[in-house]
Motif scaffolding. Sequence first.
Motif, mmCIF file in Angstrom:
data_model
loop_
_atom_site.group_PDB
_atom_site.id
_atom_site.type_symbol
_atom_site.label_atom_id
_atom_site.label_comp_id
_atom_site.label_asym_id
_atom_site.label_seq_id
_atom_site.Cartn_x
_atom_site.Cartn_y
_atom_site.Cartn_z
ATOM 1 N N ASP A 1 0.800 -1.220 0.000
ATOM 2 C CA ASP A 1 0.000 0.000 0.000
ATOM 3 C C ASP A 1 0.836 1.274 0.000
ATOM 4 O OD1 ASP A 1 0.867 -0.631 2.663
ATOM 5 O OD2 ASP A 1 -0.527 0.890 3.386
ATOM 6 N N ASP A 2 2.149 1.161 0.003
ATOM 7 C CA ASP A 2 3.007 2.339 0.133
ATOM 8 C C ASP A 2 4.010 2.378 -1.017
ATOM 9 O OD1 ASP A 2 5.432 3.899 1.005
ATOM 10 O OD2 ASP A 2 4.190 4.207 2.789
ATOM 11 N N GLU A 3 3.871 3.382 -1.850
ATOM 12 C CA GLU A 3 4.725 3.510 -3.032
ATOM 13 C C GLU A 3 6.196 3.651 -2.667
ATOM 14 O OE1 GLU A 3 5.295 3.231 -6.944
ATOM 15 O OE2 GLU A 3 3.244 3.477 -6.228
ATOM 16 N N ILE A 4 6.487 4.411 -1.613
ATOM 17 C CA ILE A 4 7.876 4.679 -1.252
ATOM 18 C C ILE A 4 8.511 3.472 -0.562
ATOM 19 C CG2 ILE A 4 9.391 6.105 0.188
ATOM 20 C CD1 ILE A 4 7.384 8.427 -0.389
ATOM 21 N N VAL A 5 7.873 2.960 0.483
ATOM 22 C CA VAL A 5 8.455 1.867 1.262
ATOM 23 C C VAL A 5 8.335 0.533 0.530
ATOM 24 C CG1 VAL A 5 8.326 0.595 3.429
ATOM 25 C CG2 VAL A 5 8.102 3.079 3.441
ATOM 26 N N ASP A 6 7.116 0.143 0.193
ATOM 27 C CA ASP A 6 6.908 -1.150 -0.482
ATOM 28 C C ASP A 6 7.420 -1.114 -1.920
ATOM 29 O OD1 ASP A 6 5.620 -2.191 1.811
ATOM 30 O OD2 ASP A 6 3.708 -1.344 1.189
ATOM 31 N N GLY A 7 7.066 -0.036 -2.628
ATOM 32 C CA GLY A 7 7.523 0.093 -4.014
ATOM 33 C C GLY A 7 9.036 0.212 -4.113
ATOM 34 N N GLY A 8 9.637 0.913 -3.143
ATOM 35 C CA GLY A 8 11.092 1.037 -3.120
ATOM 36 C C GLY A 8 11.781 -0.292 -2.922
ATOM 37 N N ALA A 9 11.239 -1.104 -2.007
ATOM 38 C CA ALA A 9 11.814 -2.438 -1.771
ATOM 39 C C ALA A 9 11.696 -3.303 -3.024
ATOM 40 C CB ALA A 9 11.127 -3.111 -0.586
ATOM 41 N N ALA A 10 10.547 -3.227 -3.684
ATOM 42 C CA ALA A 10 10.351 -4.011 -4.907
ATOM 43 C C ALA A 10 11.335 -3.572 -5.993
ATOM 44 C CB ALA A 10 8.908 -3.870 -5.392
ATOM 45 N N ALA A 11 11.521 -2.270 -6.140
ATOM 46 C CA ALA A 11 12.456 -1.770 -7.156
ATOM 47 C C ALA A 11 13.877 -2.260 -6.885
ATOM 48 C CB ALA A 11 12.409 -0.241 -7.203
ATOM 49 N N LEU A 12 14.300 -2.182 -5.618
ATOM 50 C CA LEU A 12 15.653 -2.633 -5.276
ATOM 51 C C LEU A 12 15.812 -4.152 -5.397
ATOM 52 C CD1 LEU A 12 16.419 -0.273 -2.279
ATOM 53 C CD2 LEU A 12 17.453 -0.213 -4.567
ATOM 54 N N ALA A 13 14.703 -4.882 -5.261
ATOM 55 C CA ALA A 13 14.737 -6.342 -5.427
ATOM 56 C C ALA A 13 14.516 -6.738 -6.891
ATOM 57 C CB ALA A 13 13.672 -6.998 -4.548
ATOM 58 N N SER A 14 14.306 -5.743 -7.740
ATOM 59 C CA SER A 14 14.086 -5.953 -9.183
ATOM 60 C C SER A 14 12.870 -6.831 -9.474
ATOM 61 C CB SER A 14 15.339 -6.529 -9.851
ATOM 62 O OG SER A 14 16.426 -5.646 -9.683
ATOM 63 N N VAL A 15 11.779 -6.557 -8.731
ATOM 64 C CA VAL A 15 10.524 -7.273 -8.984
ATOM 65 C C VAL A 15 9.415 -6.248 -9.187
ATOM 66 C CG1 VAL A 15 11.211 -9.332 -7.679
ATOM 67 C CG2 VAL A 15 9.916 -7.524 -6.531
ATOM 68 N N PRO A 16 8.375 -6.608 -9.944
ATOM 69 C CA PRO A 16 7.266 -5.681 -10.143
ATOM 70 C C PRO A 16 6.569 -5.369 -8.819
ATOM 71 C CG PRO A 16 7.111 -7.546 -11.669
ATOM 72 C CD PRO A 16 8.207 -7.857 -10.700
ATOM 73 N N PHE A 17 6.092 -4.129 -8.704
ATOM 74 C CA PHE A 17 5.331 -3.687 -7.537
ATOM 75 C C PHE A 17 3.912 -3.377 -7.965
ATOM 76 C CE2 PHE A 17 3.859 -0.006 -4.928
ATOM 77 C CZ PHE A 17 3.637 -0.720 -3.760
ATOM 78 N N ILE A 18 2.977 -3.882 -7.187
ATOM 79 C CA ILE A 18 1.560 -3.596 -7.435
ATOM 80 C C ILE A 18 1.032 -2.885 -6.197
ATOM 81 C CG2 ILE A 18 -0.711 -4.554 -7.865
ATOM 82 C CD1 ILE A 18 0.798 -6.934 -9.213
ATOM 83 N N ARG A 19 0.624 -1.632 -6.395
ATOM 84 C CA ARG A 19 0.103 -0.841 -5.291
ATOM 85 C C ARG A 19 -1.404 -1.014 -5.184
ATOM 86 N NH1 ARG A 19 -2.132 3.918 -3.992
ATOM 87 N NH2 ARG A 19 -1.459 4.871 -2.056
ATOM 88 N N VAL A 20 -1.866 -1.219 -3.953
ATOM 89 C CA VAL A 20 -3.297 -1.296 -3.679
ATOM 90 C C VAL A 20 -3.661 -0.157 -2.724
ATOM 91 C CG1 VAL A 20 -3.400 -3.788 -4.058
ATOM 92 C CG2 VAL A 20 -3.007 -2.923 -1.747
ATOM 93 N N PRO A 21 -4.914 0.264 -2.703
ATOM 94 C CA PRO A 21 -5.302 1.333 -1.786
ATOM 95 C C PRO A 21 -5.084 0.904 -0.326
ATOM 96 C CG PRO A 21 -7.032 0.923 -3.393
ATOM 97 C CD PRO A 21 -6.020 -0.170 -3.551
ATOM 98 N N ARG A 22 -4.619 1.850 0.478
ATOM 99 C CA ARG A 22 -4.372 1.567 1.902
ATOM 100 C C ARG A 22 -5.696 1.315 2.621
ATOM 101 N NH1 ARG A 22 -0.135 4.988 5.164
ATOM 102 N NH2 ARG A 22 1.162 3.394 4.194
ATOM 103 N N PHE A 23 -5.726 0.220 3.382
ATOM 104 C CA PHE A 23 -6.891 -0.114 4.205
ATOM 105 C C PHE A 23 -6.688 0.494 5.577
ATOM 106 C CE2 PHE A 23 -8.856 -3.536 7.008
ATOM 107 C CZ PHE A 23 -10.140 -3.022 6.912
ATOM 108 N N LEU A 24 -7.523 1.467 5.898
ATOM 109 C CA LEU A 24 -7.444 2.129 7.189
ATOM 110 C C LEU A 24 -8.485 1.547 8.085
ATOM 111 C CD1 LEU A 24 -6.986 5.764 5.904
ATOM 112 C CD2 LEU A 24 -5.230 4.313 6.904
#
Length: 176
Positions: free
Chosen positions: A153-176
């Motif tokens: 749900d987090d472009e910076i934290v989750d998406g950043g980890a995916a980018a550094l791991a060289s895998v696709p990232f799929i963002r979903v809306p944050r569940f509050l």
Amino acid sequence: MIVGIDLDGTIVDYACLQPVVRVRPDLAEVLGAVGIEIAGRPVAVLSNQGGLPWGVLGVAREDGRPYPTPAYFLRRLGMAVQALESLGAVVEKVGICVYHPKAPQEAILRAAEEVEKGIEVGKIQWLITADPDYRKPRPGLLLWAGVAMYIGDDEIVDGGAAALASVPFIRVPRFL
């Protein structure tokens, strides 16, 4: 192909100190909307839990709310695993990083120990770590799990980890 999925804000509510653990009621629909059929898929639940060191110290947040304890976290994680399994997912791995850059080292280690004591050893492969290289957005958790993609749900934290791991990232809306 193992699918990595974030815990807080993706499977369970992001505001983690509710009296009742809230699992995302539309999890299957949210995953389906981004093209992920979870049934029959191997899954790795991967999560930063940097609040746990503060929880073992009994420290309150700035707003006065307590940080989660390892016992509360394990209850949330158990509900998340049950939710994924009820959708037909095969939860193969769980990776948790309890490191926080501002937490005292002894509290970080104590949080890791308390989580390790509370896990049920069985079909799931576990990693409970205090190593900062495993705290997202660093890629350690994703590389450990060998994921082919990561959902969060987090472009910076989750998406950043995916980018550094060289895998696709799929963002979903944050569940509050």
